[in-house]
Design a protein around this motif. Structure first.
Motif, PDB file in Angstrom:
ATOM      1  N   UNK A 158       0.838  -1.192   0.000  1.00  0.00           N
ATOM      2  CA  UNK A 158       0.000   0.000   0.000  1.00  0.00           C
ATOM      3  C   UNK A 158       0.881   1.253   0.000  1.00  0.00           C
ATOM      4  N   UNK A 159       0.247   2.385  -0.302  1.00  0.00           N
ATOM      5  CA  UNK A 159       0.935   3.684  -0.317  1.00  0.00           C
ATOM      6  C   UNK A 159       0.295   4.555   0.756  1.00  0.00           C
ATOM      7  N   UNK A 160       1.100   5.125   1.646  1.00  0.00           N
ATOM      8  CA  UNK A 160       0.499   5.990   2.673  1.00  0.00           C
ATOM      9  C   UNK A 160       0.142   7.346   2.059  1.00  0.00           C
ATOM     10  N   UNK A 161      -0.588   8.153   2.826  1.00  0.00           N
ATOM     11  CA  UNK A 161      -1.114   9.421   2.299  1.00  0.00           C
ATOM     12  C   UNK A 161      -0.006  10.367   1.863  1.00  0.00           C
ATOM     13  N   UNK A 162       1.113  10.374   2.598  1.00  0.00           N
ATOM     14  CA  UNK A 162       2.209  11.290   2.247  1.00  0.00           C
ATOM     15  C   UNK A 162       2.875  10.867   0.935  1.00  0.00           C
ATOM     16  N   UNK A 222       7.125  -0.454  -5.780  1.00  0.00           N
ATOM     17  CA  UNK A 222       6.725  -1.750  -5.217  1.00  0.00           C
ATOM     18  C   UNK A 222       7.927  -2.675  -5.087  1.00  0.00           C
ATOM     19  N   UNK A 223       8.819  -2.612  -6.057  1.00  0.00           N
ATOM     20  CA  UNK A 223      10.003  -3.476  -6.016  1.00  0.00           C
ATOM     21  C   UNK A 223      11.003  -2.995  -4.976  1.00  0.00           C
ATOM     22  N   UNK A 224      11.225  -1.691  -4.912  1.00  0.00           N
ATOM     23  CA  UNK A 224      12.310  -1.152  -4.076  1.00  0.00           C
ATOM     24  C   UNK A 224      11.852  -0.576  -2.745  1.00  0.00           C
ATOM     25  N   UNK A 225      10.585  -0.215  -2.625  1.00  0.00           N
ATOM     26  CA  UNK A 225      10.130   0.499  -1.441  1.00  0.00           C
ATOM     27  C   UNK A 225       9.720  -0.399  -0.295  1.00  0.00           C
ATOM     28  N   UNK A 226       9.413   0.242   0.832  1.00  0.00           N
ATOM     29  CA  UNK A 226       8.967  -0.477   2.026  1.00  0.00           C
ATOM     30  C   UNK A 226       7.467  -0.731   1.925  1.00  0.00           C
ATOM     31  N   UNK A 227       6.894  -1.271   2.987  1.00  0.00           N
ATOM     32  CA  UNK A 227       5.453  -1.505   3.005  1.00  0.00           C
ATOM     33  C   UNK A 227       4.880  -1.043   4.341  1.00  0.00           C
ATOM     34  N   UNK A 228       4.064  -0.009   4.404  1.00  0.00           N
ATOM     35  CA  UNK A 228       3.564   0.739   3.254  1.00  0.00           C
ATOM     36  C   UNK A 228       4.637   1.648   2.648  1.00  0.00           C
ATOM     37  N   UNK A 229       4.480   1.955   1.374  1.00  0.00           N
ATOM     38  CA  UNK A 229       5.408   2.855   0.690  1.00  0.00           C
ATOM     39  C   UNK A 229       5.148   4.265   1.200  1.00  0.00           C
ATOM     40  N   UNK A 282      10.423   6.818   0.488  1.00  0.00           N
ATOM     41  CA  UNK A 282      10.629   5.922  -0.659  1.00  0.00           C
ATOM     42  C   UNK A 282      10.479   6.687  -1.968  1.00  0.00           C
ATOM     43  N   UNK A 283       9.454   7.533  -2.029  1.00  0.00           N
ATOM     44  CA  UNK A 283       9.237   8.325  -3.247  1.00  0.00           C
ATOM     45  C   UNK A 283      10.436   9.216  -3.513  1.00  0.00           C
ATOM     46  N   UNK A 284      10.937   9.886  -2.467  1.00  0.00           N
ATOM     47  CA  UNK A 284      12.090  10.771  -2.624  1.00  0.00           C
ATOM     48  C   UNK A 284      13.335  10.006  -3.046  1.00  0.00           C
ATOM     49  N   UNK A 285      13.478   8.779  -2.557  1.00  0.00           N
ATOM     50  CA  UNK A 285      14.673   7.975  -2.846  1.00  0.00           C
ATOM     51  C   UNK A 285      14.665   7.369  -4.242  1.00  0.00           C
ATOM     52  N   UNK A 286      13.511   6.959  -4.701  1.00  0.00           N
ATOM     53  CA  UNK A 286      13.467   6.137  -5.921  1.00  0.00           C
ATOM     54  C   UNK A 286      12.803   6.804  -7.115  1.00  0.00           C
ATOM     55  N   UNK A 287      12.288   8.014  -6.932  1.00  0.00           N
ATOM     56  CA  UNK A 287      11.667   8.719  -8.057  1.00  0.00           C
ATOM     57  C   UNK A 287      12.425  10.008  -8.307  1.00  0.00           C
ATOM     58  N   UNK A 288      13.004  10.110  -9.449  1.00  0.00           N
ATOM     59  CA  UNK A 288      13.775  11.299  -9.812  1.00  0.00           C
ATOM     60  C   UNK A 288      12.923  12.170 -10.722  1.00  0.00           C
ATOM     61  N   UNK A 289      12.654  13.399 -10.270  1.00  0.00           N
ATOM     62  CA  UNK A 289      11.849  14.329 -11.070  1.00  0.00           C
ATOM     63  C   UNK A 289      12.564  15.657 -11.218  1.00  0.00           C
TER      64      UNK A 289
END
Length: 394
Positions: free
Chosen positions: A347-351, A376-383, A387-394
């Motif tokens: 799952x993904x938390x609200x943040x 889903x592959x690299x993040x924790x649970x809940x994501x 995790x977003x900051x670590x694995x998503x480059x924008x």
């Protein structure tokens, strides 16, 4: 082991029936009921592959047994046994749902043939029912693949338009950026149309070399060009009585555009290298990520073809125009991806959702799906947001 029920009030006859049929059908278990009432109780209690029943019996007749049993279990197969005086009654039993009747004195070969045919028919019916269930399940899976997820006003507007245009045969031009889901709109229109039982043929006009696009769309005859080693049906002919979806129509060559225009005008196509005309009944849906007015002004797209294709125009907004749908899309993709990977659902938390909503999605829904898979592959649970900051480059 499947069971066969013999309902006969004369023990000598039921014994003979049991002896003959058990020799012929060793893979079945046999149950004997001494009258119609006992037979009905047995049918209420368990399922039988076949019921062999006399017609004249005390307490409950064979005709009553047939009627009551089929009300309780409509799939029950009956073979009735009748005396000569009961032939009219036996014929009525066939009308009421019995498979066959055997006259007394019983012809052994006739009995065996009838019973085996009845069992074969039952097996065939069960197989067909199973295939129908599988087919329905498959269709649901296919429909899920092209499911449009979201509750934003922009998406609801599209869904309302799809519902209105699907019932007609009007041509539809679907526009919008790459990755926004134009193919989902096309599939939804086809699925909700009267042509849904016919084929839906997809053609990616950008992926086919310009010199081959005519052959792909209209087919060719053997020897019409180098490499044409046999006759080939075109996509228009394959889509007959269904829908053809011309994706990335803006990338089609002007020569091919002229032939498509003729096909739309005349509902006929001519394979490359042939003078033969083939009548086709096809609904045309097209899609492009280009500004068609700019393409027309630049001389890259025929204006007359544009007007033929865009009887109805549906614009599919970018993901940045419908960010309200990101939460539902993430949940949807997380379930699909977890199933594909055979892993526990994350799952993904609200943040984390909020962080994803703050991005600009230039790659639209396609990019979001890839990001969800990575998390889903690299993040924790809940994501979470980290995790977003670590694995998503924008």
């Amino acid at each position: 082991m499947q069971k066969i029920l013999i309902v006969e009030d004369e023990k000598a006859i039921s014994g003979v029936l049991h002896s003959i049929l058990s020799d012929e059908l060793p893979n079945y278990e046999f149950v004997i009921a001494d009258d119609g009432l006992e037979g009905l109780k047995q049918i209420e209690k368990e399922d039988f592959a076949l019921v062999v029943s006399d017609i004249k019996m005390p307490k409950v007749s064979g005709t009553e047994l047939l009627k009551q049993a089929l009300q309780i279990k409509p799939d029950t197969t009956f073979v009735m046994i009748s005396g000569h005086a009961d032939i009219d009654t036996a014929v009525d039993c066939l009308k009421d749902g019995a498979y066959d009747f055997i006259s007394k004195p019983i012809d052994i070969n006739r009995l065996i043939t009838s019973v085996k045919n009845a069992l074969d028919k039952r097996i065939l019916q069960k197989t067909n029912q199973h295939l129908k269930i599988e087919n329905t399940t498959l269709k649901k899976k296919v429909n899920k693949k092209y499911q449009m997820i979201g509750e934003s006003p922009a998406l609801k507007k599209i869904q309302d338009m799809i519902e209105k245009v699907a019932a007609s045969d009007a041509r539809v031009l679907i526009t919008g950026p790459n990755g926004a889901g134009k193919e989902l709109v096309a599939h939804a229109i086809h699925a909700q149309s009267d042509r849904s039982k016919g084929p839906m043929i997809e053609v990616n006009c950008a992926a086919i070399p310009s010199e081959l696009i005519e052959s792909e769309l209209f087919g060719h005859v053997k020897g019409s060009f180098t490499g044409a080693i046999k006759d080939k049906q075109g996509k228009f002919e394959l889509a007959n009585n269904g829908t053809i979806f011309l994706d990335e129509i803006g990338d089609m060559s002007l020569i091919a555009q002229a032939k498509v225009l003729r096909a739309l005008q005349e509902s006929k196509v001519s394979p490359v290298g042939s003078d033969k005309e083939i009548k086709v009944d096809v609904r045309v849906l097209a899609a492009t990520n280009k500004n068609m007015q700019d393409e027309i002004k630049a001389g890259k797209f025929r204006e007359d073809l544009y007007h033929r294709l865009s009887v109805i125009e549906i614009y599919v907004p970018s993901l940045d125009e419908r960010k309200d749908d990101i939460k539902l899309l993430v949940k949807h993709f997380a379930k699909i991806i977890s199933d594909e990977h055979g892993t526990a659902l994350k799952t993904f938390d609200d943040k984390a959702i909020k962080a994803l909503e703050n991005f600009s999605w230039t790659g639209n829904i396609r990019e979001l799906r890839n990001v969800v898979e990575r998390l889903i592959i690299l993040g924790s649970n809940p994501i979470n947001a980290e995790d977003v900051a670590s694995f998503v480059r924008k």
